[in-house]
Design an enzyme around this catalytic site. Structure first.
Site, PDB file in Angstrom:
ATOM      1  N   LEU A 513      47.340  86.276  17.855  1.00 13.39           N
ATOM      2  CA  LEU A 513      47.887  85.727  19.102  1.00 13.39           C
ATOM      3  C   LEU A 513      46.825  85.644  20.188  1.00 13.39           C
ATOM      4  O   LEU A 513      46.899  84.832  21.095  1.00 13.39           O
ATOM      5  CB  LEU A 513      49.035  86.606  19.611  1.00 13.39           C
ATOM      6  CG  LEU A 513      50.320  86.596  18.808  1.00 13.39           C
ATOM      7  CD1 LEU A 513      51.272  87.644  19.340  1.00 13.39           C
ATOM      8  CD2 LEU A 513      50.975  85.232  18.843  1.00 13.39           C
ATOM      9  N   ASP A 633      41.730  96.396  34.841  1.00  9.42           N
ATOM     10  CA  ASP A 633      41.396  95.075  34.310  1.00  9.42           C
ATOM     11  C   ASP A 633      42.511  94.066  34.591  1.00  9.42           C
ATOM     12  O   ASP A 633      43.013  93.414  33.686  1.00  9.42           O
ATOM     13  CB  ASP A 633      41.097  95.182  32.805  1.00  9.42           C
ATOM     14  CG  ASP A 633      40.322  93.971  32.292  1.00  9.42           C
ATOM     15  OD1 ASP A 633      39.856  93.177  33.130  1.00  9.42           O
ATOM     16  OD2 ASP A 633      40.187  93.828  31.067  1.00  9.42           O
TER      17      ASP A 633
END
Ligand SMILES: *[C@@H]1O[C@H](CO)[C@@H](O)[C@H](O)[C@H]1NC(C)=O
Ligand SMILES: *[C@@H]1O[C@H](CO)[C@@H](O)[C@H](O)[C@H]1NC(C)=O
Ligand SMILES: *[C@@H]1O[C@H](CO)[C@@H](O)[C@H](O)[C@H]1NC(C)=O
Ligand SMILES: *[C@@H]1O[C@H](CO)[C@@H](O)[C@H](O)[C@H]1NC(C)=O
Ligand SMILES: *[C@@H]1O[C@H](CO)[C@@H](O)[C@H](O)[C@H]1NC(C)=O
Ligand SMILES: *[C@@H]1O[C@H](CO)[C@@H](O)[C@H](O)[C@H]1NC(C)=O
Ligand SMILES: *[C@@H]1O[C@H](CO)[C@@H](O)[C@H](O)[C@H]1NC(C)=O
Ligand SMILES: *[C@@H]1O[C@H](CO)[C@@H](O)[C@H](O)[C@H]1NC(C)=O
Ligand SMILES: *[C@@H]1O[C@H](CO)[C@@H](O)[C@H](O)[C@H]1NC(C)=O
Length: 794
Positions: A513, A633
Site C-alpha cells: 500500500l 513526523d
C-alpha cells in the site's frame, strides 16, 4: 435583458390590479438612506417600480428572513434570501439602510447582521429592480457597489448569470430558506453539476446530474434569457450547451431556474396574465423524483409514491428526526449486542433482504468469498462489524454503517441485505416482515429488561473481580510480568499475531500500500471479524528494541483512542520481526488527496475541516494521552483519510521506539526534510513544539493545495513557507490560493495561525491547544512576527 425589462414595465399598470394578499406599501423605486422596515406592520418591504418584486421581510420557520420575493402573484415566491446561515430573525428586528449607506438588520439582542458587503463604501441609494435584482449604487447613482444578482441563493432569474466558481444551494424546506442539502455548482472547468451538500467532498461519484461539458474551459456561465432559453455561454460569446431551446412566450411571463428542496433543477414559467394559473415547469433536470442523492439521509432510501418522493428507513431503523428526512435513520437496537445469543429462540441477528435492485455507495471493508446470497448473508451474520451486505452475483461486499445514498434502481441486479437485531420476541419465522410499531415497542421493553439484567450481572462481576484483584494484589503483579502478552490484549483490546498469521492475512505480503519512514505497509484481510487492514512491517532498526519495550510502547499506542488517530488493532513481535496491524483507510493519504488528483481537490471548507481534524489529533497526542506523545513526523503522507473524508494521523508513538527519552538532545534527525523544526539542526531539546512546526507547514500545504517545495515554480515561490510570508507581508494572500470559493478572512486567519506555528523560536509557537482554539475562531490571533527573526545560534 433590455427587452425583458421593457416588457416588465409594460404591465406595470396590470400588476397593480392583481389582488395582493400581503401588506405592501406603495411602490417606491429608490430607497434612500435612513429608510427602515419591520417584519410586521404596515411596511414590510420595498417594491420594484412595477410592484412585481419586493425586498424585505417574510416569514420562515422559526421567525423571519430578509430577501427578495415575487410580490405580484398570489403566493409568495422567494427568489433570494440574505444571510442564509444565520438564525431566523425575531419579530422585533429592523432592516435598515443606514445613514452611512450600509444595509443591516438590527436585532434587539444587539447583534447587527450586515446584508451586503460594499467594500467599506457607503451606498448612496438602493433600488429594487423590476428584474428581481436589488442594487446598491455609489454616490454617482450609476456605479453598482453590490447587487443580489452577484450572490445567488437557490434561484437564477432572467438576466442573472451563474458564473464559474459560483453555486446555488437548495433550501432546507419550502418554509425554511436556510441552506439545504443540494448544490448546483458552476465549475471553473465549464462543467455544471449537482451534488449532495452533506459535508462530504465534491467527489465525482456523488454527482447526480451534470451538463456533460467538462474541460470546456474557463469563463463559462449559466444564463437564462427572457424567452426561457437556458444555456451555458463562454466568454459571453460561445455557446457551450443549450439546456432548453428557448423561444417561449416573453410577454407577461416570469421564468426562473431553481434548485428545489429535492435537489432537482426546475425551470418555472409563470403566466402573469392569468391570475388563476400556477407555476408550470417547462424544463426539469431529472424526472426521477428520487434522483437527489442523500435526500433520505443515511440509512434511509427513497421511493416514489403518488408521484412524490417518499423516504423510508431500512428495516430495523427509525427516522432520527421525524419530519426531516435528510437527517437520516438510526437503528433502534445498537450493534453492541451483536454477540449476545438469543437463548432458546435462535439467533440474535439475522439478515433481511431489501427491495430488489437496491444499491448504495460502496465502501466495502471486506469481500469474503461467497458464491450465493446465503453464503454472503452468513458472512455478515458471523461478523459483528458487518451491518449490511451487497451480493452482486460476483462479489459479496460487507459494509458498516452508515449506508450512504441508498437507492432502488432499475439498472442494478444486486441483492441488498441488512442485519436486523431481533430481540427475544422474534421467533424468526418471518424475517422479511418489518416490525410494526407495536411489536417494536414490546421489543424495546423486553430489550430494556435484558439490558438492565445484563448490566446488573456486569456490575456484580466487576465488584467480585475487584475484591479478588485487591486480595491477590501481589500475585497479580507477578502474573503481569510473566504474561505481558495476554495482559496486553485484555487491557487495550490489542490482538497479538504470529508472523505466520500475518503472512497469511496479507497473502504473503503481496499488495503493497505504501512505504513510510518506519517500514512498508501491506494490505490484508483478517477474518472474524472480517475486516480489511493495513499491516506495517517495521524496519529492522526499529526492531532492535527488546520485546518488553516494544510491547510497552504498543500498550501506550493501543490506549490512544481518538477519531483523528488511526487505530492500532494488533501487532506481531515474533523473533526479529516487528509488525503492526492498523485500520485500513479507503481514501489513502492526505498527500494523495491534496497533490495527486487535481479534480477531486477538496473544496475550501473541506480543507479547513481537514486542518482542524489534524490539529485535534495532535492536541490529543500532546495533552490528552496518559503519557504525552511527540509524533516527530507530521506530514501529509502520515495523515490518512477514511471513507467519510475524516483525517486521521498515523505512525504516532513510533518515534519513541528509536530513542527512549525524547526530551533528550538528539543527534539523529528524525522526521522528513522540510517538515522538521529548526531545533533538530540546532541540537536543542526536542519538545512537543516540533509537531507544532510541522503542523504549520502542513497547514500551508492544505490551504494552498501544493507541496511545501516545488521547483517547477519561480524561485521566490518554490519554498512555500517563505512565499507565504512574502505574500502575507505584502498583503497579497490571494496569490496563494486561486480557488473562487475561498473566504478571504478565513484565509488570512489560517495563514496567521500557520505563521505562528512555524516560528523558529519554539517558545513562540503556540501549544496545540491554542492552535485548536485559533482554528475554531474562539480566540483572537495576534499579528505574527517574521518566522525567521529568531537568529540566535546555540
Ligand atoms: C413577537 O413575538 C412574541 C412571541 O414570540 C410575541 O409575544 C409578541 O407579541 C410579538 N410581537 C409582535 C410585535 O408581533
Ligand atoms: C433611482 O436610482 C437610479 C440609480 O441611482 C436612478 O437612475 C433613477 O433615476 C432613480 N429613480 C428615481 C425614480 O428616483
Ligand atoms: C475565453 O477567455 C479566456 C481568457 O479570458 C481564454 O483563455 C479562452 O481561450 C477564451 N475561450 C475562447 C473559446 O475563446
Ligand atoms: C444553441 O443556441 C444558440 C442560440 O440560439 C445557437 O446559435 C446554437 O446553434 C445552439 N447550439 C446547439 C448545439 O443547438
Ligand atoms: C395579457 O393580457 C392583455 C390584456 O388582457 C392582452 O392584451 C395580452 O395580449 C395578454 N398577453 C398574452 C401573452 O396573452
Ligand atoms: C394552484 O395551486 C394551489 C395551491 O397549491 C391550488 O389550490 C390550486 O388549485 C392550483 N391552481 C391550478 C389552476 O392548478
Ligand atoms: C443461526 O445462525 C446459524 C449460523 O450462524 C444458522 O446455521 C442457524 O440456522 C441460525 N438459526 C436460526 C434459528 O436462525
Ligand atoms: C426480486 O427478485 C427475485 C429474483 O430475481 C424475484 O423472485 C422476486 O419476485 C423479486 N421481488 C420483487 C418484489 O420484485
Ligand atoms: C411468533 O410469530 C408468530 C407469527 O409469526 C406470532 O403470532 C407470535 O406471536 C410470535 N411469537 C412471539 C413470542 O412474539
Amino acid at each position: 435583458m433590455a427587452t425583458s425589462s421593457s416588457h416588465l414595465a409594460s404591465f406595470l399598470s396590470f400588476v397593480f390590479t392583481i389582488l395582493f394578499t400581503f401588506n405592501i406599501a406603495k411602490a417606491q423605486s429608490n430607497v434612500t438612506r435612513g429608510s427602515s422596515l419591520r417584519p410586521t406592520g404596515a411596511t414590510t418591504s420595498w417594491l420594484s417600480p412595477s410592484g412585481l418584486y419586493a425586498f424585505g421581510f417574510y416569514p420562515q420557520t422559526g421567525g423571519y428572513a430578509v430577501g427578495i420575493y415575487i410580490a405580484g402573484i398570489a403566493e409568495r415566491t422567494v427568489v433570494w434570501t440574505a444571510k442564509r446561515d444565520t438564525l431566523p430573525l425575531s419579530n422585533d428586528s429592523t432592516l435598515r439602510f443606514t445613514t452611512d449607506g450600509r444595509l443591516v438588520v438590527d436585532q434587539p439582542q444587539g447583534q447587527q447582521i450586515s446584508i451586503s458587503d460594499t467594500g467599506g463604501i457607503g451606498a448612496a441609494v438602493a433600488s429594487m429592480k423590476d428584474s428581481g435584482n436589488f442594487v446598491l449604487y455609489d454616490s454617482d447613482q450609476r456605479t453598482i457597489l453590490w447587487q443580489s444578482f452577484d450572490h445567488p441563493t437557490d434561484t437564477l432569474l432572467v438576466g442573472q448569470r451563474l458564473v464559474a466558481g459560483q453555486a446555488l444551494f437548495s433550501c432546507v424546506s419550502v418554509a425554511d430558506y436556510s441552506i439545504g442539502i443540494f448544490k448546483l455548482s458552476m465549475q471553473i472547468d465549464g462543467h455544471l453539476l449537482t451534488f449532495p451538500n452533506l459535508g462530504f467532498p465534491d467527489v465525482t461519484a456523488t454527482q447526480y446530474w451534470w451538463s456533460n461539458t467538462p474541460d470546456t474551459g474557463p469563463n463559462v456561465a449559466l444564463n437564462l434569457d427572457s424567452d426561457g432559453f437556458l444555456y451555458l455561454l463562454q466568454n459571453s460569446t460561445f455557446y457551450i450547451k443549450n439546456l432548453t431551446q428557448g423561444g417561449y412566450r416573453r410577454e407577461d411571463a416570469i421564468y426562473r431556474l431553481k434548485i428545489d428542496v429535492d435537489g432537482i433543477l426546475r425551470l418555472y414559467f409563470r403566466d402573469l396574465n392569468n391570475t388563476g394559473q400556477n407555476d408550470s415547469v417547462i424544463w426539469v433536470s431529472s424526472t426521477d423524483k428520487c434522483v437527489g442523492r442523500g435526500l433520505c439521509g443515511v440509512n434511509g432510501y427513497c421511493y416514489v409514491m403518488n408521484d412524490a418522493a417518499t423516504c423510508r428507513c431500512l428495516p430495523g431503523f427509525d427516522f432520527v428526526k421525524p419530519g426531516s428526512w435528510s437527517s437520516g435513520c438510526k437503528r433502534y437496537y445498537t450493534a453492541e449486542t451483536c454477540k449476545i445469543p438469543d437463548g432458546d429462540k435462535g439467533n440474535f441477528s439475522q439478515m433481511t433482504r431489501l427491495p430488489n435492485n437496491t444499491y448504495w455507495e460502496d465502501a466495502a471493508y471486506a469481500l469474503p468469498k461467497a458464491s450465493n446470497q446465503e453464503e454472503c448473508s452468513l458472512a455478515c451474520t458471523n461478523d459483528c462489524k458487518c451491518e449490511a451486505a451487497l451480493f452482486t452475483g460476483q462479489s459479496c461486499r460487507l459494509q458498516k454503517l452508515p449506508l450512504l445514498y441508498v437507492q432502488v434502481r432499475d439498472s442494478e441486479s444486486n441483492v441488498g441485505l441488512i442485519k436486523v437485531y431481533v430481540a427475544s420476541v422474534n421467533n424468526g419465522s418471518n424475517p422479511t416482515n418489518y416490525p410494526s410499531d407495536q411489536v417494536r415497542k414490546v421489543r424495546q421493553v423486553k430489550f430494556l429488561v435484558i439490558a438492565v439484567s445484563l448490566a446488573s450481572v456486569a456490575v456484580l462481576v466487576l465488584l467480585l473481580s475487584g475484591v479478588i484483584m485487591w486480595r491477590s494484589h501481589v500475585w497479580a503483579y507477578k502474573k503481569i510480568s510473566e504474561h505481558v502478552n495476554v495482559q496486553l490484549f485484555e487491557d487495550v483490546g490489542l490482538r497479538g499475531f504470529s508472523y505466520a498469521e500475518l503472512e497469511k492475512i496479507t497473502d504473503g505480503f503481496k499488495v503493497e500500500l505504501g512505504r513510510g519512514s518506519f517500514g512498508i505497509v501491506y494490505k490484508g484481510i483478517i477474518e472474524s471479524p472480517m475486516k480489511m487492514v493495513a499491516v506495517k512491517k517495521l524496519k529492522k532498526e526499529l526492531a532492535q528494541e527488546g520485546e518488553r519495550e516494544f510491547q510497552t510502547e504498543m500498550k501506550v499506542i493501543g490506549r490512544t483512542y481518538h477519531r483523528n488517530l488511526t487505530r492500532l488493532l494488533g501487532y506481531c513481535c515474533d523473533g526479529p520481526e516487528r509488525l503492526l496491524v492498523l485500520e485500513y483507510m479507503t481514501r489513502g493519504s492526505l498527500a494523495d488527496v491534496l497533490f495527486h488528483y487535481k479534480e477531486s481537490k477538496p473544496c475550501w471548507t473541506e480543507r479547513i475541516r481537514i486542518a482542524l481534524d489534524i490539529a485535534h489529533g495532535i492536541f490529543y497526542l500532546h495533552e490528552e494521552c496518559e503519557t504525552p506523545i511527540i509524533h516527530c513526523d507530521i506530514k501529509p503522507q502520515n495523515i490518512l483519510m477514511d471513507e467519510y473524508g475524516c483525517a486521521k494521523i498515523s505512525d504516532f508513538g513510533l518515534a519513541k521506539l528509536l530513542e527512549h527519552d525524547q526530551t533528550k538532545t538528539s543527534t539523529l534527525i528524525r522526521g522528513t526534510r522540510g517538515y522538521v523544526a529548526p531545533e533538530w539542526h540546532k541540537k536543542l531539546p526536542i519538545t512537543v513544539k516540533v509537531d507544532v512546526y510541522s503542523f504549520g507547514i502542513v497547514l500551508f500545504e492544505i490551504l494552498c493545495c501544493r507541496r511545501k517545495f516545488d521547483n517547477s515554480l519561480p524561485s521566490d515561490e518554490a519554498i512555500l513557507e517563505e512565499w507565504v510570508y512574502e505574500c502575507y507581508e505584502t498583503d497579497e494572500l490571494f496569490k496563494l490560493v486561486n480557488d473562487a470559493d475561498v473566504d478571504r478572512r478565513t484565509l488570512e486567519r489560517m495563514i496567521k495561525i500557520g505563521l505562528w506555528c512555524t516560528q523558529e523560536d519554539p517558545s513562540l509557537r503556540p501549544s496545540m491547544k491554542k492552535v485548536v482554539l485559533m482554528l475554531e475562531g474562539t480566540v483572537k490571533i495576534p499579528i505574527p512576527p517574521n518566522p525567521t527573526s529568531f537568529l540566535s545560534v546555540v
